[in-house]
Motif scaffolding. Structure first.
Motif, PDB file in Angstrom:
ATOM      1  N   VAL A  55      25.665   7.875 -13.280  1.00  0.00           N
ATOM      2  CA  VAL A  55      25.642   9.378 -13.411  1.00  0.00           C
ATOM      3  C   VAL A  55      25.493   9.685 -14.453  1.00  0.00           C
ATOM      4  N   GLY A  56      26.880   9.057 -15.566  1.00  0.00           N
ATOM      5  CA  GLY A  56      26.417  10.061 -16.401  1.00  0.00           C
ATOM      6  C   GLY A  56      25.348   9.641 -17.593  1.00  0.00           C
ATOM      7  N   LEU A  57      24.823   8.029 -17.293  1.00  0.00           N
ATOM      8  CA  LEU A  57      23.846   7.593 -17.485  1.00  0.00           C
ATOM      9  C   LEU A  57      22.148   8.411 -17.398  1.00  0.00           C
ATOM     10  N   ARG A  58      22.509   8.230 -15.928  1.00  0.00           N
ATOM     11  CA  ARG A  58      20.634   9.280 -15.366  1.00  0.00           C
ATOM     12  C   ARG A  58      21.072  10.361 -15.991  1.00  0.00           C
ATOM     13  N   THR A  59      22.002  11.157 -15.362  1.00  0.00           N
ATOM     14  CA  THR A  59      21.699  12.608 -15.910  1.00  0.00           C
ATOM     15  C   THR A  59      21.440  12.983 -17.139  1.00  0.00           C
ATOM     16  N   PRO A  60      20.906  12.634 -18.094  1.00  0.00           N
ATOM     17  CA  PRO A  60      20.487  13.126 -19.195  1.00  0.00           C
ATOM     18  C   PRO A  60      19.127  12.957 -18.953  1.00  0.00           C
ATOM     19  N   GLN A  61      18.699  11.585 -18.481  1.00  0.00           N
ATOM     20  CA  GLN A  61      17.346  11.465 -17.798  1.00  0.00           C
ATOM     21  C   GLN A  61      16.377  12.689 -16.920  1.00  0.00           C
ATOM     22  N   ILE A  62      17.382  13.348 -16.038  1.00  0.00           N
ATOM     23  CA  ILE A  62      16.950  13.596 -14.914  1.00  0.00           C
ATOM     24  C   ILE A  62      17.010  15.129 -15.573  1.00  0.00           C
TER      25      ILE A  62
ATOM     26  N   ILE B   6      14.464  23.413 -29.306  1.00  0.00           N
ATOM     27  CA  ILE B   6      14.898  22.679 -30.871  1.00  0.00           C
ATOM     28  C   ILE B   6      16.487  22.577 -29.544  1.00  0.00           C
ATOM     29  N   ILE B   7      17.148  22.592 -28.685  1.00  0.00           N
ATOM     30  CA  ILE B   7      17.788  22.025 -28.207  1.00  0.00           C
ATOM     31  C   ILE B   7      17.798  21.053 -27.239  1.00  0.00           C
ATOM     32  N   SER B   8      16.429  21.343 -26.754  1.00  0.00           N
ATOM     33  CA  SER B   8      15.407  19.594 -25.656  1.00  0.00           C
ATOM     34  C   SER B   8      15.626  18.705 -26.780  1.00  0.00           C
ATOM     35  N   PHE B   9      14.714  19.275 -28.286  1.00  0.00           N
ATOM     36  CA  PHE B   9      14.609  18.019 -28.584  1.00  0.00           C
ATOM     37  C   PHE B   9      15.928  16.947 -29.387  1.00  0.00           C
ATOM     38  N   GLY B  10      16.652  17.736 -29.693  1.00  0.00           N
ATOM     39  CA  GLY B  10      18.636  17.269 -30.222  1.00  0.00           C
ATOM     40  C   GLY B  10      19.107  16.994 -28.997  1.00  0.00           C
ATOM     41  N   PHE B  11      18.916  16.724 -28.153  1.00  0.00           N
ATOM     42  CA  PHE B  11      19.365  16.451 -26.996  1.00  0.00           C
ATOM     43  C   PHE B  11      18.678  15.182 -26.711  1.00  0.00           C
ATOM     44  N   ASN B  12      17.377  15.116 -26.931  1.00  0.00           N
ATOM     45  CA  ASN B  12      17.367  13.960 -26.222  1.00  0.00           C
ATOM     46  C   ASN B  12      16.655  12.654 -27.675  1.00  0.00           C
TER      47      ASN B  12
ATOM     48  N   ALA C 199       9.924   3.532 -26.212  1.00  0.00           N
ATOM     49  CA  ALA C 199       9.812   4.527 -26.884  1.00  0.00           C
ATOM     50  C   ALA C 199      11.017   5.267 -26.546  1.00  0.00           C
ATOM     51  N   GLU C 200      11.569   5.495 -24.627  1.00  0.00           N
ATOM     52  CA  GLU C 200      11.883   6.542 -24.421  1.00  0.00           C
ATOM     53  C   GLU C 200      13.436   5.990 -25.030  1.00  0.00           C
ATOM     54  N   GLY C 201      13.127   4.430 -25.159  1.00  0.00           N
ATOM     55  CA  GLY C 201      15.172   4.152 -25.926  1.00  0.00           C
ATOM     56  C   GLY C 201      15.106   4.851 -27.139  1.00  0.00           C
ATOM     57  N   LEU C 202      14.026   5.266 -27.722  1.00  0.00           N
ATOM     58  CA  LEU C 202      14.411   5.847 -29.171  1.00  0.00           C
ATOM     59  C   LEU C 202      14.234   6.395 -29.028  1.00  0.00           C
ATOM     60  N   PRO C 203      15.311   6.915 -30.942  1.00  0.00           N
ATOM     61  CA  PRO C 203      15.038   8.566 -30.931  1.00  0.00           C
ATOM     62  C   PRO C 203      13.993   8.263 -32.268  1.00  0.00           C
ATOM     63  N   PHE C 204      13.596  10.176 -32.477  1.00  0.00           N
ATOM     64  CA  PHE C 204      11.835   9.627 -32.919  1.00  0.00           C
ATOM     65  C   PHE C 204      12.169   8.719 -34.675  1.00  0.00           C
ATOM     66  N   ASP C 205      13.015   8.527 -35.316  1.00  0.00           N
ATOM     67  CA  ASP C 205      13.503   8.141 -36.084  1.00  0.00           C
ATOM     68  C   ASP C 205      13.207   6.664 -36.401  1.00  0.00           C
ATOM     69  N   ALA C 206      14.467   6.252 -35.553  1.00  0.00           N
ATOM     70  CA  ALA C 206      13.463   4.489 -34.743  1.00  0.00           C
ATOM     71  C   ALA C 206      12.305   3.806 -34.370  1.00  0.00           C
ATOM     72  N   LEU C 207      12.240   5.120 -33.524  1.00  0.00           N
ATOM     73  CA  LEU C 207      10.386   4.775 -33.021  1.00  0.00           C
ATOM     74  C   LEU C 207       9.398   4.610 -34.260  1.00  0.00           C
TER      75      LEU C 207
ATOM     76  N   ALA D 226      18.150   9.315 -25.938  1.00  0.00           N
ATOM     77  CA  ALA D 226      18.003   8.396 -26.146  1.00  0.00           C
ATOM     78  C   ALA D 226      18.053   7.116 -25.757  1.00  0.00           C
ATOM     79  N   ARG D 227      19.812   7.070 -26.163  1.00  0.00           N
ATOM     80  CA  ARG D 227      20.746   5.995 -25.806  1.00  0.00           C
ATOM     81  C   ARG D 227      21.138   5.867 -24.822  1.00  0.00           C
ATOM     82  N   ALA D 228      21.112   6.834 -23.829  1.00  0.00           N
ATOM     83  CA  ALA D 228      21.089   6.854 -22.297  1.00  0.00           C
ATOM     84  C   ALA D 228      19.975   5.693 -22.150  1.00  0.00           C
ATOM     85  N   THR D 229      19.280   6.128 -22.239  1.00  0.00           N
ATOM     86  CA  THR D 229      17.467   5.296 -21.825  1.00  0.00           C
ATOM     87  C   THR D 229      17.742   3.895 -22.328  1.00  0.00           C
TER      88      THR D 229
END
Length: 365
Positions: A62-69, A121-127, A250-258, A132-135
């Protein structure tokens, strides 16, 4: 109110932003609760099927899937929050009062646009920090069917590389370049497409132009005999990037790592168009929240005159859904190489920005 100001009065602006944000995050919370419950119905059995898994693993899922939803349905929640806010204000004749005071439709929407930009802005930071880490973690966990897995979010897992006729499978890779370390190496020795032997080793490290595999054992397919080999050299000519960049998610990496992964792939001469589209979408995706007040604005104006509140609300939702469909279609075309990466990520955003402006200007300005 000052007619020369782009915003309504300070009090009205805060009032509208508060209504919008409360409804947006309330709808998001309800959606996450329902969708997470439905998702658990299909996944709980798989999680508990693994020996030793229990309630703790279910809550971990649940903790890993909720951020994706949350990330997926936040723009949709912004759209519904916009429509509900504007419908309520229109029913209470608050929109009529604002228009009568001399404010244009854009000035009426200004507090919602600013608030939605803050949501973006909050959405970008949250992603970047959480999704990315949860994915990445959830993908690794699902690859082993929710079994035991040492979680290292910088690792790659279950990577396959071809070396001539041979196939090399690695359970997990840590590090990059010559410092890359392979864990759980399996080499399928093939001749003419036929499997001759299977070589397994516990650890692999870069050694000049090849890889040094420790604790290797060879299973001969013809005789069925397994032979210990100790430390051997294999995969001469196989570059480290063939392992570390074999599965760039791509979904599992943040912007700079990708972006760094795309640069590495480009240097090694490998295609990056699909990943470049995903990189641009990490910016255009969160910014879609800014579009939603514009697309949902059709629910704010003209209701009192036409008496078609429900119809206008449906039109606003239809415009929002059309954007999500166009966005997914453009990304799919980008992955296929039919669209350039920038166009695949930004064309739906720019198109519906123009559509929303055209509808608003034609009907209310």
């Amino acid at each position: 109110m000052k007619g020369a100001s782009f915003f309504p009065s300070h009090t009205v602006a805060i009032y509208m932003a508060r209504l919008f944000l409360v409804r947006t995050f309330g709808i998001l919370a309800a959606l996450v609760l329902v969708l997470q419950a439905l998702d658990l119905l299909s996944e709980t059995g798989k999680i508990l099927a693994q020996a030793g898994n229990g309630d703790a693993e279910v809550w971990r899922y649940v903790g890993l899937r909720t951020p994706q939803i949350v990330a997926r349905f936040l723009p949709f929640s912004v759209l519904l929050g916009t429509i509900l806010t504007l419908i309520q204000m229109n029913q209470n004749s608050e929109i009529v009062a604002l228009k009568a005071s001399g404010l244009s439709a854009h000035q009426v929407l200004a507090p919602l646009l600013i608030a939605s930009f803050g949501v973006a802005i909050i959405s970008f930071g949250f992603n970047e920090r959480i999704v990315a880490r949860a994915t990445a973690t959830l993908d690794q966990w699902q690859r082993v069917d929710y079994g035991a897995l040492p979680i290292d979010r910088g690792d790659r897992s279950n990577v396959w590389v071809r070396d001539g006729d041979d196939l090399i499978q690695v359970d997990q890779i840590r590090g990059r370049g010559d410092a890359a370390r392979l864990g759980g190496v399996t080499i399928y020795d093939r001749t003419g497409g036929n499997l001759v032997a299977i070589v397994r080793g516990t650890v692999g490290m870069r050694d000049r132009d090849g890889w040094r595999i420790a604790n290797a054992r060879r299973f001969d397919v013809a005789t069925g005999r397994e032979t210990p080999l100790g430390t051997i050299m294999v995969a001469r000519g196989v570059r480290p990037d063939q392992f570390t960049l074999a599965t760039v998610d791509a979904e599992g990496l943040p912007f700079d790592a990708l972006k760094a992964a795309i640069d590495d792939l480009s240097e090694s001469g490998r295609p990056t168009k699909a990943l470049e589209g995903a990189l641009w979408h990490k910016l255009s995706g969160p910014l879609s929240s800014v579009l939603m007040p514009l697309l949902g604005a059709v629910a704010a104006f003209g209701l009192a005159r036409s008496g078609q509140l429900f119809v206008r609300a449906v039109i606003g939702m239809a415009l929002g859904f059309a954007y999500f469909v166009a966005d997914n279609f453009a990304l799919a075309m980008g992955n296929l190489g039919a669209y350039p990466p920038f166009l695949a990520a930004w064309a739906p955003f720019l198109l519906f920005l123009l559509i929303g402006e055209a509808v608003l200007i034609r009907t209310e300005e």
